[in-house]
Design a protein around this motif. Sequence first.
Motif, mmCIF file in Angstrom:
data_model
loop_
_atom_site.group_PDB
_atom_site.id
_atom_site.type_symbol
_atom_site.label_atom_id
_atom_site.label_comp_id
_atom_site.label_asym_id
_atom_site.label_seq_id
_atom_site.Cartn_x
_atom_site.Cartn_y
_atom_site.Cartn_z
ATOM 1 N N ILE A 396 0.865 -1.176 0.000
ATOM 2 C CA ILE A 396 0.000 0.000 0.000
ATOM 3 C C ILE A 396 0.906 1.231 0.000
ATOM 4 O O ILE A 396 1.766 1.344 0.859
ATOM 5 C CB ILE A 396 -0.893 0.009 1.264
ATOM 6 N N PRO A 397 0.743 2.152 -0.954
ATOM 7 C CA PRO A 397 1.566 3.359 -0.881
ATOM 8 C C PRO A 397 1.213 4.139 0.389
ATOM 9 O O PRO A 397 0.056 4.075 0.795
ATOM 10 C CB PRO A 397 1.162 4.155 -2.118
ATOM 11 N N PHE A 402 5.628 -1.012 -1.291
ATOM 12 C CA PHE A 402 5.136 -0.544 -2.578
ATOM 13 C C PHE A 402 6.286 -0.068 -3.451
ATOM 14 O O PHE A 402 6.345 -0.384 -4.646
ATOM 15 C CB PHE A 402 4.113 0.580 -2.416
ATOM 16 N N LYS A 405 8.123 -3.075 -4.894
ATOM 17 C CA LYS A 405 7.299 -3.834 -5.833
ATOM 18 C C LYS A 405 7.106 -3.042 -7.117
ATOM 19 O O LYS A 405 7.092 -3.608 -8.205
ATOM 20 C CB LYS A 405 5.937 -4.136 -5.218
#
Lengths: 642, 147, 326
Positions: A396-397, A402, A405
């Motif tokens: 999740i940013p 994140f 990924k």
Amino acid sequence: MIQFYEHFPVISVMGLFLAAFLVEIFGNKNKTIRYGISLIACLAAAAMTLYLIIPVFRDGKIISYWMGGWAPEGGYAFGIGYEIDGLGLFFGILTSITFLMSVIFSKRYMERDAHLGHYYTLFLMLAGSVLGLVFTGDVFNLFIMIEIMTFAAVALTAFRHGKHPEALEGAFKYLVLGSIGSSLTLLGVALLYLSTHTLNMAQISALLSSQGFKPTTLFAFAMMLSGLAVKSFVVPFHTPAADAYATAPASVSTLFSGMVNKAGIYGMIRLTYILFRVMDRESVMLLLALIGALTMFVGVTMALAQHDFKRLLAFHSISQIGYVLMSVGLGSVLGLYGGLFHALNHTLFKGLLFLTAGAVYYATGTTNLDKLGGLAKRMPATTACFLVGAFAISGIPPFNGFASKWLIYQAAYEKAVQSGNFVYVIITITALLVSVMTLASFIKVTSAAFLGQQPASLKEVKEVPFSMQLPMFIMSALCLICGLLYRPVLTYLVGPAVSAAMDPSAYIDTMMGSGYAITHGVLPSSMGFAMISAWDPRFWLLLFIIVTCAVTLVAVSDARTRGPVSLPQPGETDAKHATFFGGEKSTHSHVSGSDLFWGFKKDLKGYFHVIGDLHSGRTNDYALWVVLGVTVIMLFTFIFLS
Amino acid sequence: MFKKLIAESMTKSPWIYHVNTGSCNGCDIELVACLTPRYDVERYGFKLAGTPRHADIVVVSGPITSQSKDRLIRTLEQVPNPHCVVTIGSCPQSGNVFKGSYSVEAPLEKFCEVDVAIAGCTPKPEAIIEGLYKAAQILKKKREAMQ
Amino acid sequence: MPEFVSNLLNILLVALHVLVFPGLLFAAVGGLLLAGIDRKVLARMQRRVGPPIVQPFYDFFKLMGKETIIPAAARPGIYQAAPIIGMVSLSLMMLFFPIFGHSAAFATKADLIVILYLLTIPAVALIIGGSASGSPFAGVGISREMVVMLGYELPLVMVLLTVAKKVGGDTMTFALEDIAVWQLANGSLLFHWSMIPAAIAFLLIIPAEVGTQPFDVAEAETEICEGPLIEYSGAPLAIFKLNTAMKMFVMTALFQVLFLGGIDLGKYWLLGGAVLFVISAVLTVLCMTFIHAITARLKVEHLFKFYWTVVAGLALVSLVLVWFGL
């Protein structure tokens, strides 16, 4: 002129080993001496490793150290050499962060166990061996360190066998499969020695470069790759990891996921990028990428089916290692950036998650998701840290998971488009999908253990002591920092490691004398890469915080226009604030972890049955998996590398 | 400005939660008939809500059997203010033909304040719509009284 | 002094972008209007008069004026913060979209993958909020929400990769700016025949992302009492309802960015863009309403199967076609 810091690598490794024996001799009775020695040894080793950032990362030096002054004679390295380049130090930093956090956490977490002298001895042996593994420049020394690491890890897995008999089973599986892995590595090392007459990694790299590959060296490559793959628990060698991680004490699970499987990954990068330099051979690297993709998919789907907190985390550890291996297997600079950055991030958020699992175990005595629930009320700090870790691992940013990924997806799809190979597209889609599944299984933990309804048995749970919260807070902060400042982290931490892996000529020259690399035809790979697009988490977070504050301010300031807020009275439950049960009196009706995602599991029940049956829990089956995996790797090597 | 807007909105978007306390299903059918294309109460913003927490108007039908009394009261407690209670049909008003039965607790006035009572056995959809509309106006007054 | 003034002006401009256009206010008003159009058109399709188009505004303000009951089983902090987090992340997403060739306010700060992940934040906020309310109905609801998310994420990922390949060619790109520029030069992606299956797949993803019938399993009010929203009341509920509307708006805007960005309006971009934006947003929503009107709610396992077979199949067709340079 030897600089003072050139002694640091050896001192930190030897210091940890020495402390291990000191704990066993002096610390069995007195817990202050025992913990004091361990803490000081870990602090010193971590401080010395972190100090090396200045010469190695900032000044671009490579530190070499010959044990006993046995420098190379007549172009051959006889002695054991330690050599710390960017890659080694990068993994050294991961290792030292992990054992430092874990040792702080251990103080209170392990206080209820007996025989703590043995625990700290093994703990320090494990820390020292992994640090030695990443610092050494000698393949046989690498094997020795792997052996020490495996046996310390096995013994630590079984540490709580009195309370949890299944720990013994986990340790047994680990022992059997770990020994197979070690034997494979040893065989590979012996064959390498046979064909190059040296054990020094720098020299092996140069000689392999000038000699080309012979069947012996190819066999050695396959053997070492399989052996290191067993150590990093990638599919199909992942089976002991689940039991070991789940049954070991949480502080030890942190070590496993933070440094033990990273040691395997480190070995694989060293082997493919520096020793054999096969990163441009797409066929072999594709094998790594495929193993990585398979690992992350199998890992995450198995995690979805779990209902034990730590076992679920164990399968996620496997899955995230799949990301790292897949990215490393792309063979591109951007892929290596993504892979190494994800390795760093995985150490941070998975370490954090295992620590929160340990905190839950410490507070409640169980990690079974079907028995937990509503812990957020009683353990707010642990819950906050868990949420940070869960958001980070699900990408999740703006958390760190994140950022890495995001790099990995770019690298994978870029590779797909450049090579025109549709397999890479499937790998990219798998990677993106696995990320959502990761989110799903952490939603499960969140709702089953931390939110949701509180069982009556957990009404009296207390928050863990501060010395256990401290490492969790540090890890959470690091998760956020690595996510927000990913560009500086990439430039100053990951960058030197990537250049060390892509261009080993400086590594060879430092060890064997300058000019050795050129004469043996070691050419640097291209270092060029471009980020395809942009992501500015600092900007986003700043806006996010400002807008959230603005909205909240408006909401609070306008409290008279807005409807009133009705808070429940503490202690008593009136009808107004009770949970709605269609008019019935609210009762305890907890939606436990096993009951979630029913539709998903039903649609894919064919897959889940097969994968569940394959994880039979029998050591014989698992050994067979290993044999199959080794066969595939060997076939691939001989078909595509010769 | 917002105060007025909110008060005005109270009349324009009342969400209904329907509780059946042992009704013969006649009134329930008529309430559903109001939602169908022929009567379409949604044109006034009425909507059926799935939980009392979302409701503005609680519609009660049936003669409040002893079994349902506690559950009804608990449900009414859980509705956020301002809210209205509307009864449909004669049963919750008087007990209708069930009056005097050992298992019937009507009228509803014994347990809570009823804002609008729509009489009839069963009331016509037009009557129900008018009753609900009146309840929506009461909702606005209650909101203004809350200030 | 002039430097100070220009800095101040810049900050004011950013604030304007974030709070008014194309940020919070624009997305909120646009979203609520779209939701109103959806309800009105749905009613007309069912031969009803239907609520006024501004009905969602009435709903929003009414809920703002109601009492907020925080259940005893809930975690008050998470329970109240979750809707706001969802709303803010949705409004910030609008800042990254270029509109008809005109650069977005902050185009260089995020790309397609970031948008994909930012889109999960509102869903996660709903899940965490529902979970924090401590109701077992909410537990079932979040489980379903997550399965829906798992379902539509696979085709969504494939659609995005198709666009990245189609636009970038041999270099592929995730930058939204490049997608807009490419479409201005080569025509909207919707009118390239190999992209049509992907566009249909994307249109089918919007209802699941927003949670309308037949994909509203997570908030099925007739079976699980509104799922994650069961315990919510008052202002937090109003914001959650607003989030749903804003999500509809953001998804239609994303559809335009990805598939309809090829209309060159020259210097009339602001006026023409606004008109076109409204028209295409309404058309996109009408597609959704049409599906809504003619279907009943799916079971969760059927929904999942639908997305992983039919919709993912459509996206895969496009991906393969584009992969071979069509």
